[in-house]
Structures are given as structure tokens and as C-alpha cells.
Design a protein around this motif. Structure first.
Motif, PDB file in Angstrom:
ATOM      1  N   GLU A  84     -40.473 -17.502  -5.313  1.00  0.00           N
ATOM      2  CA  GLU A  84     -39.417 -18.452  -4.975  1.00  0.00           C
ATOM      3  C   GLU A  84     -38.355 -17.778  -4.113  1.00  0.00           C
ATOM      4  OE1 GLU A  84     -38.688 -21.836  -6.472  1.00  0.00           O
ATOM      5  OE2 GLU A  84     -40.875 -21.762  -6.636  1.00  0.00           O
ATOM      6  N   GLY A  85     -37.547 -18.599  -3.516  1.00  0.00           N
ATOM      7  CA  GLY A  85     -36.301 -18.115  -2.931  1.00  0.00           C
ATOM      8  C   GLY A  85     -36.445 -17.351  -1.630  1.00  0.00           C
ATOM      9  N   TYR A  86     -37.614 -17.382  -1.001  1.00  0.00           N
ATOM     10  CA  TYR A  86     -37.736 -16.695   0.284  1.00  0.00           C
ATOM     11  C   TYR A  86     -37.153 -17.565   1.386  1.00  0.00           C
ATOM     12  CZ  TYR A  86     -41.695 -19.843   0.479  1.00  0.00           C
ATOM     13  OH  TYR A  86     -42.480 -20.949   0.444  1.00  0.00           O
ATOM     14  N   ASP A  87     -36.804 -16.864   2.452  1.00  0.00           N
ATOM     15  CA  ASP A  87     -36.313 -17.580   3.629  1.00  0.00           C
ATOM     16  C   ASP A  87     -37.483 -17.608   4.612  1.00  0.00           C
ATOM     17  OD1 ASP A  87     -35.367 -18.130   6.174  1.00  0.00           O
ATOM     18  OD2 ASP A  87     -33.386 -17.274   5.742  1.00  0.00           O
ATOM     19  N   PHE A  88     -38.107 -18.773   4.721  1.00  0.00           N
ATOM     20  CA  PHE A  88     -39.342 -18.885   5.496  1.00  0.00           C
ATOM     21  C   PHE A  88     -39.191 -18.310   6.904  1.00  0.00           C
ATOM     22  CE2 PHE A  88     -42.230 -21.035   8.395  1.00  0.00           C
ATOM     23  CZ  PHE A  88     -43.447 -20.856   7.755  1.00  0.00           C
TER      24      PHE A  88
ATOM     25  N   GLU B  92     -45.861 -25.374   3.843  1.00  0.00           N
ATOM     26  CA  GLU B  92     -44.750 -25.003   2.964  1.00  0.00           C
ATOM     27  C   GLU B  92     -43.761 -26.157   2.823  1.00  0.00           C
ATOM     28  OE1 GLU B  92     -44.234 -21.941   1.168  1.00  0.00           O
ATOM     29  OE2 GLU B  92     -46.374 -22.060   1.616  1.00  0.00           O
ATOM     30  N   THR B  93     -43.509 -26.837   3.910  1.00  0.00           N
ATOM     31  CA  THR B  93     -42.597 -27.976   3.854  1.00  0.00           C
ATOM     32  C   THR B  93     -43.156 -29.038   2.910  1.00  0.00           C
ATOM     33  OG1 THR B  93     -42.219 -27.559   6.178  1.00  0.00           O
ATOM     34  CG2 THR B  93     -41.222 -29.516   5.285  1.00  0.00           C
ATOM     35  N   LYS B  94     -44.458 -29.255   3.060  1.00  0.00           N
ATOM     36  CA  LYS B  94     -45.111 -30.251   2.219  1.00  0.00           C
ATOM     37  C   LYS B  94     -44.951 -29.866   0.750  1.00  0.00           C
ATOM     38  CE  LYS B  94     -49.040 -31.667   4.277  1.00  0.00           C
ATOM     39  NZ  LYS B  94     -50.499 -31.599   4.474  1.00  0.00           N
ATOM     40  N   LYS B  95     -45.218 -28.566   0.487  1.00  0.00           N
ATOM     41  CA  LYS B  95     -45.098 -28.081  -0.890  1.00  0.00           C
ATOM     42  C   LYS B  95     -43.696 -28.307  -1.417  1.00  0.00           C
ATOM     43  CE  LYS B  95     -47.574 -23.953  -0.811  1.00  0.00           C
ATOM     44  NZ  LYS B  95     -47.441 -22.510  -1.032  1.00  0.00           N
ATOM     45  N   MET B  96     -42.725 -28.007  -0.572  1.00  0.00           N
ATOM     46  CA  MET B  96     -41.342 -28.125  -0.991  1.00  0.00           C
ATOM     47  C   MET B  96     -41.003 -29.583  -1.301  1.00  0.00           C
ATOM     48  SD  MET B  96     -38.006 -27.087   1.148  1.00  0.00           S
ATOM     49  CE  MET B  96     -38.142 -28.410   2.300  1.00  0.00           C
ATOM     50  N   VAL B  97     -41.446 -30.469  -0.374  1.00  0.00           N
ATOM     51  CA  VAL B  97     -41.176 -31.889  -0.582  1.00  0.00           C
ATOM     52  C   VAL B  97     -41.845 -32.352  -1.881  1.00  0.00           C
ATOM     53  CG1 VAL B  97     -41.575 -34.207   0.321  1.00  0.00           C
ATOM     54  CG2 VAL B  97     -40.868 -32.370   1.860  1.00  0.00           C
ATOM     55  N   ASN B  98     -43.058 -31.857  -2.114  1.00  0.00           N
ATOM     56  CA  ASN B  98     -43.760 -32.224  -3.341  1.00  0.00           C
ATOM     57  C   ASN B  98     -42.987 -31.805  -4.577  1.00  0.00           C
ATOM     58  OD1 ASN B  98     -45.806 -33.420  -2.012  1.00  0.00           O
ATOM     59  ND2 ASN B  98     -47.242 -31.690  -2.186  1.00  0.00           N
ATOM     60  N   SER B  99     -42.465 -30.588  -4.532  1.00  0.00           N
ATOM     61  CA  SER B  99     -41.803 -30.111  -5.739  1.00  0.00           C
ATOM     62  C   SER B  99     -40.491 -30.852  -5.955  1.00  0.00           C
ATOM     63  CB  SER B  99     -41.607 -28.589  -5.675  1.00  0.00           C
ATOM     64  OG  SER B  99     -40.288 -28.263  -5.346  1.00  0.00           O
TER      65      SER B  99
ATOM     66  N   SER C  53     -31.044 -28.190   2.438  1.00  0.00           N
ATOM     67  CA  SER C  53     -30.595 -26.800   2.314  1.00  0.00           C
ATOM     68  C   SER C  53     -31.803 -25.855   2.417  1.00  0.00           C
ATOM     69  CB  SER C  53     -29.834 -26.592   0.996  1.00  0.00           C
ATOM     70  OG  SER C  53     -30.759 -26.441  -0.056  1.00  0.00           O
ATOM     71  N   LYS C  54     -32.931 -26.262   1.868  1.00  0.00           N
ATOM     72  CA  LYS C  54     -34.120 -25.398   1.956  1.00  0.00           C
ATOM     73  C   LYS C  54     -34.724 -25.433   3.368  1.00  0.00           C
ATOM     74  CE  LYS C  54     -35.655 -25.068  -2.799  1.00  0.00           C
ATOM     75  NZ  LYS C  54     -36.764 -25.240  -3.737  1.00  0.00           N
ATOM     76  N   ALA C  55     -34.696 -26.590   3.971  1.00  0.00           N
ATOM     77  CA  ALA C  55     -35.362 -26.773   5.270  1.00  0.00           C
ATOM     78  C   ALA C  55     -34.751 -25.907   6.359  1.00  0.00           C
ATOM     79  CB  ALA C  55     -35.304 -28.239   5.673  1.00  0.00           C
ATOM     80  N   LYS C  56     -33.505 -25.505   6.132  1.00  0.00           N
ATOM     81  CA  LYS C  56     -32.835 -24.689   7.150  1.00  0.00           C
ATOM     82  C   LYS C  56     -33.662 -23.464   7.522  1.00  0.00           C
ATOM     83  CE  LYS C  56     -28.080 -25.459   6.325  1.00  0.00           C
ATOM     84  NZ  LYS C  56     -27.142 -24.983   5.311  1.00  0.00           N
ATOM     85  N   SER C  57     -34.207 -22.778   6.520  1.00  0.00           N
ATOM     86  CA  SER C  57     -34.919 -21.532   6.785  1.00  0.00           C
ATOM     87  C   SER C  57     -36.302 -21.768   7.387  1.00  0.00           C
ATOM     88  CB  SER C  57     -35.051 -20.729   5.500  1.00  0.00           C
ATOM     89  OG  SER C  57     -36.157 -21.195   4.756  1.00  0.00           O
ATOM     90  N   PHE C  58     -36.724 -23.020   7.438  1.00  0.00           N
ATOM     91  CA  PHE C  58     -38.060 -23.286   7.990  1.00  0.00           C
ATOM     92  C   PHE C  58     -38.025 -23.537   9.482  1.00  0.00           C
ATOM     93  CE2 PHE C  58     -38.773 -23.843   3.598  1.00  0.00           C
ATOM     94  CZ  PHE C  58     -40.112 -23.666   3.365  1.00  0.00           C
ATOM     95  N   ASN C  59     -36.824 -23.515  10.003  1.00  0.00           N
ATOM     96  CA  ASN C  59     -36.669 -23.823  11.425  1.00  0.00           C
ATOM     97  C   ASN C  59     -37.317 -25.153  11.764  1.00  0.00           C
ATOM     98  OD1 ASN C  59     -35.464 -21.323  11.855  1.00  0.00           O
ATOM     99  ND2 ASN C  59     -37.468 -20.360  12.105  1.00  0.00           N
TER     100      ASN C  59
END
Ligand code: GDP
Ligand code: MG
Length: 692
Positions: A424-428, A481-488, A533-539
Motif C-alpha cells: 500500500e501507499g506507493y506513489d505510482f 492500478e487505477t481500476k484496482k483502486m476504483v474497485n477498492s 487524492s490517490k489519482a494524483k500519483s498516477f499522472n
């Protein structure tokens, strides 16, 4: 005087017959003819000249110098010979070749070289070199004839030719490496170089001229390319220098004649200190061996490639350079063939650049060592060819390795990225950037290692390809990863929604939907914040964010609506209705169970409870807040990423309807049946209590 030969009269009458066999003085032999054949008559002539039986008691002298410097004239005056002299007034043609005549004054063989005019013709230079080499190699004393004004002029005095002749003489006749190693280097013959300075005016003292000439000779000697074993040989090991000067023959004929007579004595008077035929110069060949010996020298001269014309030198250089290049290439192929297969099968070879460079430098060094002695122009050209051949052979290794490094880098990137995105908690964005930079650096390092200098090998395109590949992988990964995040986010939203919906629907009232929708909206907004807030690191791009958010909204709504559906399923809604009815019919306002007595107005209570309960059905039937500002709505045909959208046909308004009109009637009927049962039961209980 031995013979009364009048050279001047001969000159006027033209040349004497070349094969005049009458008398010793009148006969000359063309020992090498214009076709470069060695005469078969030398023995016969030596006999005729009374020299054949002389044993070692004979000497050999020859002359060297530019055309028309009065060489033949000098020899004729000095030795009473009958060599052709160029008569400028008649421009008669002399016969090319090496000529031999006996001296009139001693047992001396005199050789004269006759070239032709037009020295620029390669043919002539060829003969000039060969004859000069022959003269040098076969005589005891070589007269070097030159004008006073030629002294110090390298080209003018034929010094270039002398250099070549010295060089070849040294390699042909300078003694073998074996002799040298055995300390026999002194066994080679020494030769006297007697410089005859013509038209000596006298204003420059002879000593100055001889100093210049001596220095010139030392310079020439130093500049010779000598065989390895003779590298330290000195000029004086091979030659003694001596000098003589003659006045102008035409302007000062008497002085000239005097000087010639004096010079002649150096060839005849054994008692003089400056007698030239010192034993050390003698070749120690018995006179009857001279024909064979000289012919041997001539053959050696003829077959010596180093003496050849420039064109022949070039041919030789081409042939030899090709041979050397071929053997160098073969060694190169042998050395390098081991890496071809592993590269073809996809391996990345560590240190390949170093190896390639080694093979290349080794090959070139070998070529340079053996080939650089040949014609410089040819050598340089062939060196370029060789380099090209080597680079052509190496280039597939460069390309192959580059391809393999590329593959390895892509694989590394993929696995490192997956590992980096664990937990968890990585900056993609940061993880992708860091791993990407590492991989790129690795690629560039590897590519630079195999990029040989002085080649046009580039890897810009491959680097660009690699960057594209990495970006593709990162993009794919980002989508996943975005999909995973949205899922969670969606999962946790779903969990959070369950209880409020259960509670909210369990207590039906007029603003039930208002509060449920408010709760839904608050939770959705929170989830959206988490996403952003999470999506920021995904560019993620703005578009991607919009799509993800709208997807999230639809999913959230879907779950909300599903939970409502579950809570209002047939058995659930019927139970709810029943409970509501029971609450009003079987319990009084204080919540105490009713026991019906004969006077009770069952009908009124029943009707009230039934009507109140029936009124709940339209309330549950549609998600409709009392206050329109609490309404929630979604665009029906929200254009969302299809991959994120499981239920493609999405019609929002229809999701607001929970019970259709027929469903409502059905529920009413089923409820009424239940209610009627309670009524009957209540009535019965009164009857039975009366009956008791
Ligand atoms: P070779 O080609 O070197 O053998 O020269 P020759 O002996 O055939 O002479 C060439 C020309 O130079 C002839 O015209 C001679 O008369 C002339 N010559 C000969 N000796 C001398 C000399 O001592 N001084 C000058 N100035 N001319 C000479
Ligand atoms: Mg001549």
C-alpha cells in the motif's frame, strides 16, 4: 700507354662498333641489354681482354649519376674506354644497357650505364634503379659523378635513387640475420664511394663540398628503412667515402686533362696512399667466376620486388596487403565467432564492447605491422577496406546485443514495476519514474559499452523504441492500478452503505428518501475525494479522472440501488408491511398487545391500520425525496470507458422506480390477504372469548 686510342676522333666519327672484336681496347660488351637480359658472352670477353685467368688480380669499377653529367666521358678519359658519349650536336641515340670495357691502364673492368632520355618514363626509372643496384653490388669502387652545383640538392644529384639503392642493397646484400647473429657482420664486402665533382670552379674549397656530401650521405643512411637485424648498422660499416674534383672540361681542357691523369693514378698506382682498389673492397671472386657471380647478382636484382616500378610496387602492395588482410580477418573471425551464437539466441554478453574493441585493435595492429611497409597509398586504402570488413562483421553483434539489452530492460521494467507496486501507499508516478530511469540508464550504459569509436553506430532509435515500450507497459499498468483502486474504493463504499440503507428503510416516513439520498451523497463525495487524492500519483489525465469518477458514481449508485432492492425484495417488503400493520392493529398506542372484547370496534382499528400500511407501498415504490434539492441524478448515457462499465445500457430514471404499478397492485393484494387474515383471527378471538 697500352693503346693508342684516340677518343676524340672516335667521338667525331660517331660511336665505335659495339662488338669490335679486334684488339683489347676497341671492344665493349653490352653485359645487360635493353631487354634486361644478361649477356652469355662475358666469359668469352674476359678471355679476350686477358682477364679470365687473373684470379683475384683484377678490379671492378662502375659509375653512378644523373643523365648527361659526363659519366661516359669521364670513364673514357680515365680508363681509355670506348663508351658511348652523347653528342648534343648530333643527338645520336645511344644503346641502352649496362656496358663493360677493360681499362687500358690496369686489369680493371669498367662498367657504364646507358639509359635513355625521357627519364619521367617509368620504364627508365625501373632500369635506372636496377642498373644502379647492380653497379653498387658488383663493384669495388663506385664513382658518383655529379656537378659541383648539384651538391646539396637532393633530387638534382639523384640522391633519392641512391637512397632506394642503398636500402635495397642493404636488404639484399647486407648480410642475413643468421650471419649477423654469429658475429659475421664484418664478413660483408665494403665498397668505396668515390665522389667525382665535375666542373669544380674552386671558389668553394673542396673540404666544404666533401663535408656537405658526407653529411648528406649520413642523412640518407639514417633515413633508410633497414632490416631489423641491421638497424644499428653504420654507413662506415658498408662504405668508405672518397672525393675528387675535376675542372670544367670544355672551358679548361688542359686543367681537366691534368686532373684526370692525376685521378687515373689513384686507380693504377698501388703505392699511393689514396689508391682506391684496397683489398677490403675486393669481392674475392676469381675472375673466371665473375660471369656467373655477376649474373647471379643481376638475377637477384631482377627478381627483387622492392626495386620495382611504383605501379609494380602498388600491385605487389595490393597483393600482399590483401593476403595480410585475409589472414588478419581469419584470425579475427576465429576470435569473434564464439559470441555470435549466444547473441543470436538472445543473451546479453558482459564486456562485449571490450572484446570487440580488442579483436579490432589486434587485427589492425597485425595488419599495420606487416602491411605498412608496402606502398603507402595502397596500404592506407586496404586498411580502410579491412576496417570496413571488420566493422561490418561486428555490426550485427552490436545490433544483436542492443536488441537483447532492450528485451532484458523491458522484462526488468515489468517485474520491477510489479514488485514496486506491491503493498500500500506507493506513489505510482514516482515508482514508474524511478524504475524507468534505472532501466534507461542500464540500457544506455550497455549501448555505450558496445559502441566502438570511429564507427557511425548509433542507438538513438533503439533508445526511443525502449522508451515507447516502457511507456506502453507503464500505461497498461496505470490502467490496471487505477481500476484496482476504483474497485477498492467502491468495495468500501458498498460496505458503508449497507447499514444506513437497512436502517433507513426499516423506519419508513415521508422524508425517508431525503435522508437516505443525503447519506448516499455524503459517502460518494468522500469516495471521490479518496480517488482524487490517490489519482494524483498516477499522472492520470483529466479525461481519465472524469471517466473514473463518473464510473465510480455509477457503481456507487448501482450498489446503493441494489441494497435498496435487496431490502425491498418481495418477502422483505411484505414483512415490512406486515410489521407496520401489526404494530397498529395488534398493539395499542402505548405498545401494549390488544385483547379484543366483544365491544371493541375492530373494524375501525383494522381499517386504520390497513390504510396506513397501504400508504407505505407508494412511498417505497419510488426513490423520490420530498425536497427536490435532495434528488440525485446521473447522466443516462454517461460516456464512460467501456472497460470500466459492466452494464452498458444504463438508464438512470428507470433505476429510481422500485415497484411498478402492477407490482404495487400485487403487493397490495398480497398484503390485504395477510391483513384480512389478522382481521378474521381478531374476530374469532372475540367469538371464542364470548363462548367461554
Ligand atoms: P653521360 O650521359 O653522363 O654519360 O654523359 P656524356 O659523357 O655522354 O656527356 C654528356 C655531355 O656532357 C656531352 O655533350 C659532353 O661533351 C659533356 N661533358 C662531358 N664532360 C663534361 C664536363 O666535364 N663538363 C661539362 N660542362 N660538360 C661535359
Ligand atoms: Mg653515358
Amino acid at each position: 700507354k697500352t693503346a693508342g686510342l684516340d677518343v676524340e676522333s672516335l667521338k667525331q666519327d660517331g660511336n665505335p662498333p659495339s662488338m669490335a672484336l679486334s684488339g683489347k681496347a676497341g671492344s665493349r660488351l653490352q653485359v645487360v641489354d635493353e631487354n634486361q637480359n644478361f649477356s652469355t658472352n662475358l666469359s668469352q670477353y674476359l678471355r679476350k681482354w686477358d682477364l679470365l685467368d687473373k684470379g683475384f688480380a683484377y678490379d671492378v669499377v662502375a659509375v653512378f649519376g644523373s643523365q648527361s653529367t659526363g659519366k661516359s666521358t669521364l670513364l673514357n678519359r680515365l680508363f681509355g674506354t670506348t663508351f658511348d658519349v652523347m653528342d648534343e650536336t648530333k643527338r645520336q641515340q645511344t644503346t641502352k644497357g649496362i656496358w663493360m670495357c677493360p681499362s687500358n691502364y690496369s686489369s680493371t673492368l669498367v662498367m657504364d650505364v646507358e639509359g635513355t632520355d625521357g627519364r619521367e618514363r617509368g620504364e627508365d626509372q625501373d632500369f635506372e634503379r636496377k642498373s644502379a643496384l647492380f653497379s653498387l653490388a658488383s663493384t669495388e669502387v663506385l664513382l658518383i659523378n655529379l656537378w659541383e652545383h648539384q651538391i646539396g640538392l637532393y633530387q638534382g644529384a639523384n640522391m633519392g635513387l641512391l637512397k632506394t639503392v642503398f636500402e635495397v642493397n642493404l636488404s639484399l646484400f647486407g648480410g642475413s640475420a643468421e650471419q649477423h647473429a654469429e658475429g659475421l657482420s664484418s664478413s660483408h664486402e665494403k665498397t668505396m664511394l668515390l665522389f667525382v665533382i665535375r666542373d669544380h670552379v674552386g671558389s668553394t674549397p673542396l673540404t666544404n663540398l666533401t663535408t656537405t656530401l658526407t653529411q648528406d650521405m649520413e642523412k640518407i643512411w639514417a633515413s633508410l628503412s633497414k632490416p631489423d637485424h641491421l638497424a644499428s648498422a653504420k654507413l662506415s660499416d658498408y662504405f668508405d667515402l672518397s672525393f675528387a674534383a675535376l675542372p670544367h672540361k670544355i672551358l679548361l681542357p688542359e686543367k681537366f686533362e691534368e686532373a684526370v691523369v692525376d685521378l687515373r693514378k689513384r686507380f693504377t698506382d698501388r703505392d699511393r696512399d689514396d689508391f682506391v682498389f684496397k683489398p677490403v673492397y675486393h669481392k674475392r671472386i676469381p675472375a673466371d667466376g665473375v660471369p656467373f657471380y655477376m649474373e647471379g647478382i643481376w638475377q637477384k636484382v631482377l627478381t627483387n620486388k622492392d626495386l620495382d616500378l611504383p605501379t609494380q610496387q602498388e600491385l605487389l602492395a595490393q597483393f600482399r596487403c590483401d593476403e595480410i588482410a585475409a589472414s588478419v580477418l581469419e584470425a579475427f573471425q576465429d576470435a569473434s565467432k564464439g559470441v555470435r551464437r549466444p547473441i543470436e539466441s538472445g543473451s546479453v554478453l558482459d564486456g562485449l564492447g571490450g572484446m570487440m574493441n580488442d579483436w579490432r585493435t589486434t587485427a589492425l595492429a597485425k595488419f599495420d605491422k606487416d602491411a605498412s611497409r608496402y606502398h603507402q597509398g595502397v596500404y592506407s586504402r586496404k586498411r580502410l577496406d579491412l576496417l570496413k570488413a571488420i566493422d561490418t562483421a561486428l555490426s550485427p553483434m552490436f545490433m544483436g546485443q542492443l536488441k537483447n539489452v532492450h528485451k532484458r530492460c523491458v522484462a526488468t521494467f515489468r517485474t520491477d514495476l510489479l514488485n514496486g507496486l506491491k503493498g500500500e501507499g506507493y506513489d505510482f508516478g514516482a515508482v514508474v519514474k524511478q524504475i524507468g530511469q534505472g532501466v534507461e540508464k542500464d540500457f544506455i550504459n550497455n549501448a555505450e559499452e558496445i559502441q566502438l569509436k570511429d564507427t557511425d553506430w548509433q542507438f538513438d532509435d533503439e533508445l526511443a523504441l525502449l522508451r515507447d515500450d516502457l511507456k506502453l507497459i507503464a500505461d497498461q499498468c496505470r490502467v490496471d492500478e487505477t481500476k484496482k483502486m476504483v474497485n477498492s474504493i467502491e468495495r468500501s463504499l458498498r460496505k458503508q452503505l449497507a447499514e444506513p440503507v437497512e436502517i433507513g428503510l426499516a423506519k419508513p416516513n415521508a422524508d425517508m428518501w431525503d435522508s437516505l439520498l443525503r447519506i448516499f451523497r455524503t459517502m460518494l463525495e468522500k469516495s471521490e475525494e479518496v480517488y482524487l487524492s490517490k489519482a494524483k500519483s498516477f499522472n492520470c489525465t483529466e479525461e481519465e479522472n472524469t471517466a473514473s469518477l463518473s464510473n465510480l458514481q455509477r457503481r456507487a449508485w448501482h450498489h446503493f440501488r441494489a441494497k435498496i432492492g435487496e431490502q425491498l425484495s418481495d418477502p422483505a417488503i411484505l414483512a415490512k408491511l406486515k410489521n407496520s400493520f401489526e404494530d397498529m392493529f395488534r398493539y395499542d398506542a402505548a405498545g401494549v398487545p390488544r385483547v379484543w372484547s366483544p365491544g371493541d370496534d375492530i373494524d375501525t382499528v383494522f381499517r386504520h391500520a390497513k390504510d396506513q400500511t397501504l400508504a407505505l407501498i407508494p412511498l417505497y415504490a419510488k426513490i423520490e425525496p420530498k425536497d427536490p434539492s435532495n434528488a440525485f441524478t446521473l447522466p443516462s448515457d454517461a460516456s464512460v470507458d467501456a472497460s470500466l462499465d459492466p452494464d452498458a445500457d444504463f438508464d438512470f430514471p428507470s433505476t429510481l422506480v422500485i415497484f411498478s404499478e402492477t407490482k404495487k397492485l400485487d403487493l397490495e393484494n398480497r398484503f390485504k390477504r395477510d391483513a384480512d387474515a389478522y382481521y378474521v383471527e381478531a374476530k374469532r378471538s372475540v367469538v371464542s372469548s364470548v363462548a367461554q
